[in-house]
Design an enzyme around this catalytic site. Structure first.
Site, PDB file in Angstrom:
ATOM      1  CB  SER A 105      -0.897   0.021   1.243  1.00  0.00           C
ATOM      2  OG  SER A 105      -1.586   1.253   1.353  1.00  0.00           O
ATOM      3  CE1 TYR A 136      -4.483  -2.232   5.063  1.00  0.00           C
ATOM      4  CE2 TYR A 136      -3.601  -0.060   4.565  1.00  0.00           C
ATOM      5  CZ  TYR A 136      -4.098  -1.270   4.139  1.00  0.00           C
ATOM      6  OH  TYR A 136      -4.209  -1.525   2.790  1.00  0.00           O
TER       7      TYR A 136
END
Length: 310
Positions: free
Chosen positions: A204, A217
């Site tokens: 990501s 995350y």
């Protein structure tokens, strides 16, 4: 001796190629703001407004993965579904894991894979358990007789109001989904991978530009980048490539299930291209990394971010 006169032939008319103008990257996919909406985890496709584009009507395969087999974790919807559809249209059999409550999305994605003329294997279960990760690999190999591409895509995220209020059980869920399952599944798969095989991690932009409300995350995504680069060095001498794709803001069920309604209308609008991406726009990156066209790419992190820098 007289030579025969050469015959005169009219030049054959070759049809002109049809124009294929480039698509303006600011358009062609949904480019507006997103209506207020919220779902509980893990999030499903049907309630989303607009419904994500997984390439169902647009992706055209060219046989790049014919005869191969792939396993995708979290492949029922979003990026995983788009990758599964693309892999199938490139000729690969596709297995994918999903949570039992995601069975509706899994059936839909399985249908698109089978429509491409290849095999689909759905694997319901929870990647937070080591046994399930091991079984997912074993069932894939048993069904397809081989494993050529492993896509480590399963992920969980949730909006955090601050580290001081982050429950341990939530941290545990994020770490087990995003890291433990990645390690367990890769460990089980490596003995089945032969030279030419590929492992692809869905990392990501959060690994490089972390948002405070996604602190746990983002931590796991940074760890996935380290995992990718280290494993690429380990497996390269065996002819196995390891890479990651780093998506930016992509419209998947994970987004309305993150519980950040105040941010949803502007999701993805701050990219240089001025919009969020669709899962279909990720699939070609995975096809490249899985296919022979990516034969000299290993240890790389490929950004698909709408222009946002890593």
């Amino acid at each position: 001796m007289n030579q025969p006169e050469p015959q005169q032939h009219e030049a054959e008319q070759t049809p002109s190629p049809q124009p294929y103008p480039p698509r303006d990257p600011r358009a062609g996919y949904y480019s507006g703001s997103f209506p207020q909406q919220e779902q509980k985890q893990p999030g499903l496709t049907a309630p989303m407004d607009p419904v994500p584009d997984h390439g169902e009507l647009s992706y055209t395969g060219h046989g790049r993965l014919t005869g191969r087999a792939a396993l995708i974790t979290g492949g029922d919807s979003g990026i995983g579904a788009a990758v599964g559809i693309a892999f199938a249209r490139e000729g690969a059999d596709v297995a994918f894991t999903h949570l039992p409550e995601e069975s509706e999305d899994a059936r839909t994605t399985s249908g698109w894979i089978q429509e491409a003329g290849t095999k689909a294997l759905t694997l319901p279960g929870d990647c937070r358990t080591e046994e399930f990760c091991q079984q997912a690999v074993e069932r894939t190999v048993a069904e397809f007789g081989r494993l050529d591409t492993l896509v480590l895509n399963a992920a969980y995220q949730k909006n955090r109001e601050g580290l001081e209020t982050l429950p341990t059980e939530e941290m545990d869920r994020v770490f087990k989904t995003n890291l433990y399952s990645l390690m367990w599944t890769a460990r089980a798969a490596i003995p089945h991978l032969k030279p030419g095989a590929s492992i692809i991690v869905t990392a990501s932009i959060q690994a490089f530009n972390p948002s405070p409300e996604l602190i746990d995350y983002a931590m796991t995504k940074a760890a996935q980048v380290a995992f990718t680069k280290a494993l690429a060095q380990e497996l390269g001498p065996k002819g196995i490539r390891v890479n990651a794709v780093a998506p930016g803001p992509i419209w998947t069920p994970l987004i309305p299930a993150t519980e950040w309604p105040d941010k949803l209308p502007d999701f993805g609008q701050n990219t240089p291209l001025g919009r969020a991406g669709q899962p279909a726009e990720l699939a070609p990156a995975y096809v490249l990394l899985a296919s022979d066209e990516g034969s000299y790419i290993s240890g790389a992190v490929l950004p698909v971010t709408g222009g946002k820098g890593l």
